[in-house]
Design a protein around this motif. Structure first.
Motif, PDB file in Angstrom:
ATOM      1  N   MET A   1      10.622 -52.755 -40.970  1.00 44.87           N
ATOM      2  CA  MET A   1      11.534 -51.634 -41.093  1.00 44.87           C
ATOM      3  C   MET A   1      12.908 -52.062 -40.580  1.00 44.87           C
ATOM      4  O   MET A   1      13.021 -52.759 -39.590  1.00 44.87           O
ATOM      5  CB  MET A   1      11.021 -50.442 -40.284  1.00 44.87           C
ATOM      6  CG  MET A   1      11.982 -49.278 -40.271  1.00 44.87           C
ATOM      7  SD  MET A   1      11.365 -47.777 -39.533  1.00 44.87           S
ATOM      8  CE  MET A   1      10.408 -47.152 -40.874  1.00 44.87           C
ATOM      9  N   THR A   2      13.939 -51.596 -41.256  1.00 47.09           N
ATOM     10  CA  THR A   2      15.302 -51.911 -40.848  1.00 47.09           C
ATOM     11  C   THR A   2      15.754 -50.931 -39.760  1.00 47.09           C
ATOM     12  O   THR A   2      15.168 -49.861 -39.584  1.00 47.09           O
ATOM     13  CB  THR A   2      16.271 -51.804 -42.037  1.00 47.09           C
ATOM     14  OG1 THR A   2      16.310 -50.451 -42.471  1.00 47.09           O
ATOM     15  CG2 THR A   2      15.862 -52.729 -43.172  1.00 47.09           C
ATOM     16  N   TYR A   3      16.813 -51.324 -39.053  1.00 47.18           N
ATOM     17  CA  TYR A   3      17.386 -50.425 -38.046  1.00 47.18           C
ATOM     18  C   TYR A   3      17.918 -49.148 -38.700  1.00 47.18           C
ATOM     19  O   TYR A   3      17.813 -48.067 -38.128  1.00 47.18           O
ATOM     20  CB  TYR A   3      18.513 -51.113 -37.276  1.00 47.18           C
ATOM     21  CG  TYR A   3      18.053 -52.219 -36.373  1.00 47.18           C
ATOM     22  CD1 TYR A   3      17.240 -51.952 -35.271  1.00 47.18           C
ATOM     23  CD2 TYR A   3      18.426 -53.535 -36.596  1.00 47.18           C
ATOM     24  CE1 TYR A   3      16.813 -52.964 -34.431  1.00 47.18           C
ATOM     25  CE2 TYR A   3      18.015 -54.556 -35.758  1.00 47.18           C
ATOM     26  CZ  TYR A   3      17.212 -54.264 -34.674  1.00 47.18           C
ATOM     27  OH  TYR A   3      16.795 -55.260 -33.838  1.00 47.18           O
ATOM     28  N   LEU A   4      18.470 -49.287 -39.901  1.00 45.91           N
ATOM     29  CA  LEU A   4      18.987 -48.107 -40.606  1.00 45.91           C
ATOM     30  C   LEU A   4      17.860 -47.150 -40.979  1.00 45.91           C
ATOM     31  O   LEU A   4      17.996 -45.928 -40.847  1.00 45.91           O
ATOM     32  CB  LEU A   4      19.759 -48.540 -41.851  1.00 45.91           C
ATOM     33  CG  LEU A   4      20.472 -47.438 -42.615  1.00 45.91           C
ATOM     34  CD1 LEU A   4      21.515 -46.760 -41.738  1.00 45.91           C
ATOM     35  CD2 LEU A   4      21.126 -48.005 -43.869  1.00 45.91           C
ATOM     36  N   LEU A   6      14.965 -46.823 -39.416  1.00 46.91           N
ATOM     37  CA  LEU A   6      14.515 -46.210 -38.170  1.00 46.91           C
ATOM     38  C   LEU A   6      15.489 -45.128 -37.710  1.00 46.91           C
ATOM     39  O   LEU A   6      15.082 -44.038 -37.308  1.00 46.91           O
ATOM     40  CB  LEU A   6      14.361 -47.282 -37.092  1.00 46.91           C
ATOM     41  CG  LEU A   6      13.864 -46.826 -35.735  1.00 46.91           C
ATOM     42  CD1 LEU A   6      12.465 -46.216 -35.851  1.00 46.91           C
ATOM     43  CD2 LEU A   6      13.858 -47.999 -34.761  1.00 46.91           C
ATOM     44  N   ALA A   7      16.775 -45.429 -37.809  1.00 46.50           N
ATOM     45  CA  ALA A   7      17.793 -44.446 -37.425  1.00 46.50           C
ATOM     46  C   ALA A   7      17.710 -43.206 -38.306  1.00 46.50           C
ATOM     47  O   ALA A   7      17.837 -42.076 -37.830  1.00 46.50           O
ATOM     48  CB  ALA A   7      19.183 -45.071 -37.509  1.00 46.50           C
ATOM     49  N   GLY A   8      17.488 -43.414 -39.604  1.00 46.44           N
ATOM     50  CA  GLY A   8      17.363 -42.286 -40.522  1.00 46.44           C
ATOM     51  C   GLY A   8      16.167 -41.408 -40.215  1.00 46.44           C
ATOM     52  O   GLY A   8      16.251 -40.178 -40.274  1.00 46.44           O
ATOM     53  N   HIS A  65      17.863 -57.299 -40.222  1.00 44.17           N
ATOM     54  CA  HIS A  65      17.490 -55.886 -40.285  1.00 44.17           C
ATOM     55  C   HIS A  65      18.698 -54.949 -40.190  1.00 44.17           C
ATOM     56  O   HIS A  65      18.528 -53.737 -40.079  1.00 44.17           O
ATOM     57  CB  HIS A  65      16.497 -55.550 -39.175  1.00 44.17           C
ATOM     58  CG  HIS A  65      15.217 -56.320 -39.287  1.00 44.17           C
ATOM     59  ND1 HIS A  65      14.294 -56.094 -40.274  1.00 44.17           N
ATOM     60  CD2 HIS A  65      14.736 -57.330 -38.537  1.00 44.17           C
ATOM     61  CE1 HIS A  65      13.286 -56.924 -40.134  1.00 44.17           C
ATOM     62  NE2 HIS A  65      13.530 -57.692 -39.087  1.00 44.17           N
ATOM     63  N   LEU A  66      19.901 -55.509 -40.215  1.00 40.61           N
ATOM     64  CA  LEU A  66      21.126 -54.722 -40.109  1.00 40.61           C
ATOM     65  C   LEU A  66      21.818 -54.619 -41.467  1.00 40.61           C
ATOM     66  O   LEU A  66      21.628 -55.469 -42.337  1.00 40.61           O
ATOM     67  CB  LEU A  66      22.090 -55.364 -39.107  1.00 40.61           C
ATOM     68  CG  LEU A  66      21.651 -55.397 -37.656  1.00 40.61           C
ATOM     69  CD1 LEU A  66      22.615 -56.242 -36.836  1.00 40.61           C
ATOM     70  CD2 LEU A  66      21.562 -54.000 -37.092  1.00 40.61           C
ATOM     71  N   PRO A  75      26.790 -52.653 -34.207  1.00 36.71           N
ATOM     72  CA  PRO A  75      26.320 -52.376 -35.566  1.00 36.71           C
ATOM     73  C   PRO A  75      26.347 -50.882 -35.858  1.00 36.71           C
ATOM     74  O   PRO A  75      26.122 -50.052 -34.975  1.00 36.71           O
ATOM     75  CB  PRO A  75      24.894 -52.916 -35.584  1.00 36.71           C
ATOM     76  CG  PRO A  75      24.502 -53.097 -34.176  1.00 36.71           C
ATOM     77  CD  PRO A  75      25.736 -53.172 -33.351  1.00 36.71           C
ATOM     78  N   LEU A  76      26.637 -50.554 -37.097  1.00 40.32           N
ATOM     79  CA  LEU A  76      26.724 -49.152 -37.519  1.00 40.32           C
ATOM     80  C   LEU A  76      25.460 -48.376 -37.167  1.00 40.32           C
ATOM     81  O   LEU A  76      25.532 -47.224 -36.729  1.00 40.32           O
ATOM     82  CB  LEU A  76      26.981 -49.085 -39.028  1.00 40.32           C
ATOM     83  CG  LEU A  76      27.058 -47.695 -39.628  1.00 40.32           C
ATOM     84  CD1 LEU A  76      28.299 -46.973 -39.121  1.00 40.32           C
ATOM     85  CD2 LEU A  76      27.060 -47.770 -41.135  1.00 40.32           C
ATOM     86  N   GLU A  77      24.302 -49.002 -37.330  1.00 35.71           N
ATOM     87  CA  GLU A  77      23.034 -48.329 -37.087  1.00 35.71           C
ATOM     88  C   GLU A  77      22.885 -47.845 -35.649  1.00 35.71           C
ATOM     89  O   GLU A  77      22.184 -46.881 -35.384  1.00 35.71           O
ATOM     90  CB  GLU A  77      21.862 -49.277 -37.389  1.00 35.71           C
ATOM     91  CG  GLU A  77      21.767 -49.705 -38.821  1.00 35.71           C
ATOM     92  CD  GLU A  77      22.605 -50.929 -39.155  1.00 35.71           C
ATOM     93  OE1 GLU A  77      22.320 -51.548 -40.185  1.00 35.71           O
ATOM     94  OE2 GLU A  77      23.538 -51.273 -38.408  1.00 35.71           O
ATOM     95  N   ASP A  78      23.562 -48.500 -34.727  1.00 32.81           N
ATOM     96  CA  ASP A  78      23.432 -48.143 -33.315  1.00 32.81           C
ATOM     97  C   ASP A  78      24.120 -46.816 -32.983  1.00 32.81           C
ATOM     98  O   ASP A  78      23.904 -46.262 -31.914  1.00 32.81           O
ATOM     99  CB  ASP A  78      23.999 -49.267 -32.440  1.00 32.81           C
ATOM    100  CG  ASP A  78      23.317 -49.354 -31.101  1.00 32.81           C
ATOM    101  OD1 ASP A  78      22.131 -48.985 -31.011  1.00 32.81           O
ATOM    102  OD2 ASP A  78      23.961 -49.793 -30.139  1.00 32.81           O
ATOM    103  N   LEU A  79      24.913 -46.297 -33.901  1.00 37.35           N
ATOM    104  CA  LEU A  79      25.592 -45.024 -33.658  1.00 37.35           C
ATOM    105  C   LEU A  79      24.699 -43.820 -33.947  1.00 37.35           C
ATOM    106  O   LEU A  79      25.062 -42.684 -33.624  1.00 37.35           O
ATOM    107  CB  LEU A  79      26.868 -44.939 -34.488  1.00 37.35           C
ATOM    108  CG  LEU A  79      27.921 -46.000 -34.179  1.00 37.35           C
ATOM    109  CD1 LEU A  79      29.131 -45.814 -35.077  1.00 37.35           C
ATOM    110  CD2 LEU A  79      28.318 -45.983 -32.724  1.00 37.35           C
ATOM    111  N   ALA A  80      23.540 -44.054 -34.535  1.00 40.02           N
ATOM    112  CA  ALA A  80      22.639 -42.941 -34.847  1.00 40.02           C
ATOM    113  C   ALA A  80      22.133 -42.261 -33.584  1.00 40.02           C
ATOM    114  O   ALA A  80      21.969 -41.037 -33.560  1.00 40.02           O
ATOM    115  CB  ALA A  80      21.459 -43.441 -35.677  1.00 40.02           C
ATOM    116  N   TRP A  81      21.891 -43.009 -32.531  1.00 41.01           N
ATOM    117  CA  TRP A  81      21.289 -42.439 -31.315  1.00 41.01           C
ATOM    118  C   TRP A  81      22.249 -41.493 -30.593  1.00 41.01           C
ATOM    119  O   TRP A  81      21.850 -40.377 -30.259  1.00 41.01           O
ATOM    120  CB  TRP A  81      20.787 -43.553 -30.402  1.00 41.01           C
ATOM    121  CG  TRP A  81      20.084 -44.611 -31.199  1.00 41.01           C
ATOM    122  CD1 TRP A  81      20.447 -45.915 -31.340  1.00 41.01           C
ATOM    123  CD2 TRP A  81      18.927 -44.431 -32.036  1.00 41.01           C
ATOM    124  NE1 TRP A  81      19.586 -46.555 -32.202  1.00 41.01           N
ATOM    125  CE2 TRP A  81      18.652 -45.674 -32.646  1.00 41.01           C
ATOM    126  CE3 TRP A  81      18.119 -43.343 -32.347  1.00 41.01           C
ATOM    127  CZ2 TRP A  81      17.584 -45.859 -33.524  1.00 41.01           C
ATOM    128  CZ3 TRP A  81      17.066 -43.534 -33.225  1.00 41.01           C
ATOM    129  CH2 TRP A  81      16.802 -44.770 -33.796  1.00 41.01           C
TER     130      TRP A  81
END
Length: 111
Positions: A1-4, A6-8, A65-66, A75-81
């Motif tokens: 699974m990608t970070y994106l 997981l964030a989604g 995975h980014l 990374p953009l995905e880290d802003l989801a949290w």
């Protein structure tokens, strides 16, 4: 699974909850503005401090995975949290308030 991905999985239910709470409790532009301002501040702080921590090599992300989109070094995905936190906490706070308190605060705001 990608970070994106997981964030989604984490961000989507939180966003739906925030929208439903705001709609059902008839929260107006003032609530959304406060939430948006909080989100901007928290996201900027996240970019700054994540970039610093990545720069000093406190942690790394698996590049495969980014998405590859970075804001400074974060990374953009880290802003989801932080975005999820800024949506979830006010929604939970609103759900925990007694109904009479909300009605009183509305009457005080709009006499």
């Amino acid at each position: 699974m990608t970070y994106l991905g997981l964030a989604g999985l984490f961000l989507l239910p939180v966003a739906v909850l925030a929208v439903v709470v705001a709609w059902r409790r008839q929260l107006g532009a003032r609530w959304w503005t406060a939430t948006a301002v909080s989100a901007v501040v928290l996201l900027v702080l996240t970019v700054v401090f994540d970039s610093l921590m990545i720069h000093v090599d406190l942690f790394r992300f698996e590049g495969a995975h980014l998405t590859g989109i970075r804001l400074v070094l974060a990374p953009l995905e880290d802003l989801a949290w932080p975005l999820a936190a800024v949506l979830l906490l006010p929604a939970l706070w609103e759900l925990s308030r007694p109904r009479s308190e909300r009605e009183q605060s509305r009457e005080e705001q709009h006499p």
